[in-house]
Design a protein around this motif. Structure first.
Motif, PDB file in Angstrom:
ATOM      1  N   TYR A 125     -37.197  51.549 -78.143  1.00  0.00           N
ATOM      2  CA  TYR A 125     -38.109  52.097 -77.132  1.00  0.00           C
ATOM      3  C   TYR A 125     -39.413  51.300 -77.116  1.00  0.00           C
ATOM      4  N   ARG A 126     -39.959  51.046 -78.311  1.00  0.00           N
ATOM      5  CA  ARG A 126     -41.183  50.245 -78.409  1.00  0.00           C
ATOM      6  C   ARG A 126     -40.932  48.809 -77.967  1.00  0.00           C
ATOM      7  N   PHE A 127     -39.769  48.254 -78.333  1.00  0.00           N
ATOM      8  CA  PHE A 127     -39.470  46.865 -78.001  1.00  0.00           C
ATOM      9  C   PHE A 127     -39.331  46.667 -76.494  1.00  0.00           C
ATOM     10  N   PHE A 128     -38.594  47.564 -75.818  1.00  0.00           N
ATOM     11  CA  PHE A 128     -38.349  47.402 -74.384  1.00  0.00           C
ATOM     12  C   PHE A 128     -39.581  47.700 -73.536  1.00  0.00           C
ATOM     13  N   SER A 135     -43.635  44.786 -65.986  1.00  0.00           N
ATOM     14  CA  SER A 135     -43.572  46.245 -66.009  1.00  0.00           C
ATOM     15  C   SER A 135     -42.250  46.773 -65.471  1.00  0.00           C
ATOM     16  N   LEU A 136     -41.747  46.173 -64.370  1.00  0.00           N
ATOM     17  CA  LEU A 136     -40.496  46.620 -63.771  1.00  0.00           C
ATOM     18  C   LEU A 136     -39.327  46.413 -64.722  1.00  0.00           C
ATOM     19  N   PHE A 137     -39.265  45.214 -65.328  1.00  0.00           N
ATOM     20  CA  PHE A 137     -38.167  44.905 -66.245  1.00  0.00           C
ATOM     21  C   PHE A 137     -38.184  45.829 -67.464  1.00  0.00           C
ATOM     22  N   MET A 141     -35.218  48.463 -68.379  1.00  0.00           N
ATOM     23  CA  MET A 141     -34.477  48.343 -69.631  1.00  0.00           C
ATOM     24  C   MET A 141     -34.637  49.592 -70.490  1.00  0.00           C
ATOM     25  N   THR A 142     -35.852  50.146 -70.508  1.00  0.00           N
ATOM     26  CA  THR A 142     -36.090  51.366 -71.283  1.00  0.00           C
ATOM     27  C   THR A 142     -35.265  52.520 -70.727  1.00  0.00           C
ATOM     28  N   GLY A 143     -35.232  52.649 -69.398  1.00  0.00           N
ATOM     29  CA  GLY A 143     -34.466  53.714 -68.768  1.00  0.00           C
ATOM     30  C   GLY A 143     -32.975  53.581 -69.021  1.00  0.00           C
ATOM     31  N   LEU A 144     -32.446  52.343 -68.896  1.00  0.00           N
ATOM     32  CA  LEU A 144     -31.020  52.118 -69.140  1.00  0.00           C
ATOM     33  C   LEU A 144     -30.654  52.416 -70.589  1.00  0.00           C
ATOM     34  N   TYR A 145     -31.507  51.946 -71.503  1.00  0.00           N
ATOM     35  CA  TYR A 145     -31.217  52.168 -72.928  1.00  0.00           C
ATOM     36  C   TYR A 145     -31.201  53.652 -73.264  1.00  0.00           C
ATOM     37  N   LEU A 146     -32.215  54.385 -72.794  1.00  0.00           N
ATOM     38  CA  LEU A 146     -32.289  55.814 -73.104  1.00  0.00           C
ATOM     39  C   LEU A 146     -31.126  56.591 -72.477  1.00  0.00           C
TER      40      LEU A 146
END
Length: 240
Positions: A125-128, A135-137, A141-146
């Protein structure tokens, strides 16, 4: 006959004492190792993910891998310490309950699988959320990972509650409780422990044993769960 039974009991007791000594040694070794590693790397953001908090700073990719792999390894060792304690407890208890022991070991493993699935989440979460990638990327990525992580965690939660539910089940999965007539016909002597039968179980093959004796070798899980009743743990790293 009685002399040979006494010798057998003494040999069994001696083996039990050796196993307990081995379990105590393993527990102490893992405890020292876990405490020592966390003390040595106390400034490397290892402790924050243990309580589901992100690292203080955004970790580089390989440092994130390092944090996750070290935590995953040490959590597995902590689970093995708990399993050793359970094995010592059941070995020292009067009237070994192998079925309950197996269910408890399985429950501990599913709890650890759930916790290990959550461990990488604060790190990634911190990394992405690194804004250097845009900001968009980072948000995408954070949304997909979660999203993917939520799917995995839901499955682990369901398995854990299934193991918890199995712990309270009283039915026998490998036969039925024998009647007094069946026990008398069989001679009322357990072929495993060579003692008077305690809570006798008649198997599908019509042999009769003590419930605790046969539970050591029989299935101790429900049909929808994999059994970890022998104390095994998953060796695969939970990286993501």
């Amino acid at each position: 006959m009685f002399k040979s039974n006494d010798i057998l009991r003494k040999q069994t007791a001696l083996k039990g004492e050796r196993k307990i000594s081995m379990l105590v040694g393993i527990s102490l070794a893992f405890t020292i190792h876990v405490v020592g590693v966390y003390w040595w790397y106390q400034n490397d953001d290892l402790l924050y993910p243990l309580i589901m908090l992100p690292p203080k700073s955004i970790p580089p990719f390989w440092h994130a891998i390092f944090i996750i792999m070290v935590n995953d390894t040490l959590v597995r060792q902590a689970a093995m310490i708990l399993k050793c304690i359970l094995l010592i407890y059941y070995k020292n208890s009067r009237g070994r309950n192998y079925r309950k022991q197996g269910q408890m070991l399985t429950l501990v493993e599913y709890l650890m699988l759930l916790y290990r699935a959550l461990l990488p989440t604060p790190v990634w979460y911190r990394f992405f959320l690194n804004k250097e990638y845009g900001s968009l990327f980072s948000s995408l990525m954070t949304g997909l990972y979660l999203t993917f992580k939520l799917t995995s965690v839901v499955e682990k939660v369901q398995s854990f509650f299934a193991a918890l539910k199995a712990l309270s089940r009283k039915e026998v999965h490998y036969g039925a409780y024998a009647t007094s007539e069946q026990v008398n016909a069989a001679g009322d002597l357990c072929a495993i422990c060579q003692e008077k039968m305690h809570t006798p179980i008649i198997l599908r093959c019509k042999h009769i044993f003590c419930e605790d004796c046969v539970s050591e070798w029989a299935l101790v899980k429900s049909a929808d769960l994999r059994s970890f009743s022998d104390g095994t743990t998953s060796l695969l790293f939970q990286i993501f």
